[in-house]
Design a protein around this motif. Structure first.
Motif, PDB file in Angstrom:
ATOM      1  N   VAL A 112      13.453  83.844 -35.684  1.00 58.11           N
ATOM      2  CA  VAL A 112      14.414  83.380 -34.686  1.00 58.11           C
ATOM      3  C   VAL A 112      13.696  82.437 -33.739  1.00 58.11           C
ATOM      4  CG1 VAL A 112      15.800  85.498 -34.812  1.00 58.11           C
ATOM      5  CG2 VAL A 112      13.951  85.318 -33.136  1.00 58.11           C
ATOM      6  N   VAL A 113      14.459  81.634 -33.019  1.00 56.57           N
ATOM      7  CA  VAL A 113      13.891  80.746 -32.015  1.00 56.57           C
ATOM      8  C   VAL A 113      13.660  81.551 -30.740  1.00 56.57           C
ATOM      9  CG1 VAL A 113      14.282  78.690 -30.606  1.00 56.57           C
ATOM     10  CG2 VAL A 113      15.026  78.735 -32.995  1.00 56.57           C
ATOM     11  N   LEU A 114      12.437  81.525 -30.230  1.00 54.45           N
ATOM     12  CA  LEU A 114      12.086  82.264 -29.026  1.00 54.45           C
ATOM     13  C   LEU A 114      12.012  81.314 -27.843  1.00 54.45           C
ATOM     14  CD1 LEU A 114       9.221  84.516 -30.442  1.00 54.45           C
ATOM     15  CD2 LEU A 114      11.646  85.069 -30.213  1.00 54.45           C
ATOM     16  N   SER A 115      12.603  81.734 -26.725  1.00 53.91           N
ATOM     17  CA  SER A 115      12.517  80.948 -25.495  1.00 53.91           C
ATOM     18  C   SER A 115      12.502  81.911 -24.326  1.00 53.91           C
ATOM     19  CB  SER A 115      13.699  79.982 -25.366  1.00 53.91           C
ATOM     20  OG  SER A 115      14.925  80.684 -25.276  1.00 53.91           O
ATOM     21  N   GLY A 116      11.815  81.519 -23.254  1.00 57.71           N
ATOM     22  CA  GLY A 116      11.695  82.424 -22.123  1.00 57.71           C
ATOM     23  C   GLY A 116      11.012  83.708 -22.543  1.00 57.71           C
ATOM     24  N   VAL A 117      11.553  84.831 -22.077  1.00 58.79           N
ATOM     25  CA  VAL A 117      11.073  86.147 -22.489  1.00 58.79           C
ATOM     26  C   VAL A 117      12.180  86.796 -23.317  1.00 58.79           C
ATOM     27  CG1 VAL A 117      10.188  88.387 -21.772  1.00 58.79           C
ATOM     28  CG2 VAL A 117       9.672  86.357 -20.405  1.00 58.79           C
ATOM     29  N   THR A 118      11.958  86.920 -24.605  1.00 58.76           N
ATOM     30  CA  THR A 118      12.943  87.476 -25.520  1.00 58.76           C
ATOM     31  C   THR A 118      12.712  88.973 -25.669  1.00 58.76           C
ATOM     32  OG1 THR A 118      13.082  85.402 -26.758  1.00 58.76           O
ATOM     33  CG2 THR A 118      13.871  87.386 -27.865  1.00 58.76           C
ATOM     34  N   GLU A 119      13.759  89.748 -25.442  1.00 61.65           N
ATOM     35  CA  GLU A 119      13.638  91.198 -25.572  1.00 61.65           C
ATOM     36  C   GLU A 119      13.696  91.578 -27.054  1.00 61.65           C
ATOM     37  OE1 GLU A 119      12.800  93.052 -23.176  1.00 61.65           O
ATOM     38  OE2 GLU A 119      13.123  91.601 -21.567  1.00 61.65           O
ATOM     39  N   SER A 120      12.786  92.440 -27.457  1.00 56.61           N
ATOM     40  CA  SER A 120      12.728  92.868 -28.853  1.00 56.61           C
ATOM     41  C   SER A 120      12.405  94.352 -28.911  1.00 56.61           C
ATOM     42  CB  SER A 120      11.664  92.073 -29.619  1.00 56.61           C
ATOM     43  OG  SER A 120      10.358  92.508 -29.267  1.00 56.61           O
ATOM     44  N   VAL A 121      12.411  94.878 -30.107  1.00 53.10           N
ATOM     45  CA  VAL A 121      11.981  96.248 -30.385  1.00 53.10           C
ATOM     46  C   VAL A 121      10.812  96.150 -31.355  1.00 53.10           C
ATOM     47  CG1 VAL A 121      12.629  98.383 -31.555  1.00 53.10           C
ATOM     48  CG2 VAL A 121      14.224  97.308 -29.956  1.00 53.10           C
TER      49      VAL A 121
END
Length: 208
Positions: free
Chosen positions: A12-21
């Protein structure tokens, strides 16, 4: 499912702070599931080709497993119940990828910095994908309650940190609860109920 080869990029395209698990393999051979913020290089004023950065706070299972195993499986979920379970409970699974994951990336984790803030130790890691897949594509709708649930996990995690104002955090949690009640569906309400039970914030609110 669209597979992505070894030495993959992020799915996926990441920008800023991306929340993940993130799922990391523990000494009991079970995968510990926890929330993890992914800092895109541009967000930290680093070159676009630099690795994604993640920070672990405290002596967590994720920090231990990154150190001992050298990586984990980062995944992107849109189910608030799975996000809350990862953020505020101890969740362990026999396999690393959750059923709700839209995409995932197996990553190598390299420790690059460490320090302390507000009495809590932190460690920075550079994450580099080695394999990845997109499990599903399609239109995902959102509502304000989903964002409130995510922010509520942050507020709840800071209740025991001395450098944060407990009364202010409880104010935020009351506000987020109201947003979930007004705007959320069954999934968001169930997720917030789990957060409330796990954190005990409402009992604290009555005693403040």
């Amino acid at each position: 499912m669209e597979d992505i080869e070894d030495d993959a990029d992020w799915p996926v395209v990441l920008s800023g702070v991306t929340e993940s698990v993130v799922a990391t393999l523990g000494p009991n051979d079970l995968w510990n599931v926890a929330a993890l913020g992914l800092h895109a290089p541009e967000h930290d004023d680093r070159p676009a080709e630099a690795p994604v950065r993640a920070r672990t706070w405290g002596r967590t299972r994720t920090r231990r497993n990154f150190r001992e195993r050298g990586g984990g499986v980062v995944q992107f979920v849109a189910d608030p119940r799975d996000f809350v379970a990862a953020a505020v409970t101890v969740r362990e699974e026999e396999t690393p990828v959750l059923d709700s994951a839209d995409a995932w990336a197996a990553v190598d984790a390299e420790r690059v910095a460490a320090g302390e803030r507000g009495g809590t130790e932190w460690v920075d890691w550079h994450l580099r994908p080695t394999d990845a897949a997109v499990e599903r594509t399609g239109v995902r709708t959102i509502n304000r309650a989903f964002g409130a649930v995510v922010d509520a996990t942050v507020a709840a995690s800071r209740l025991d940190v001395e450098s944060y104002d407990t009364a202010a955090l409880l104010d935020r949690l009351r506000y987020f609860e109201d947003v979930v009640d007004r705007c959320g569906g069954p999934a968001e309400r169930e997720a917030f109920a789990t957060l409330t039970a796990a954190s005990g914030w409402r009992e604290r609110d009555r005693t403040e």
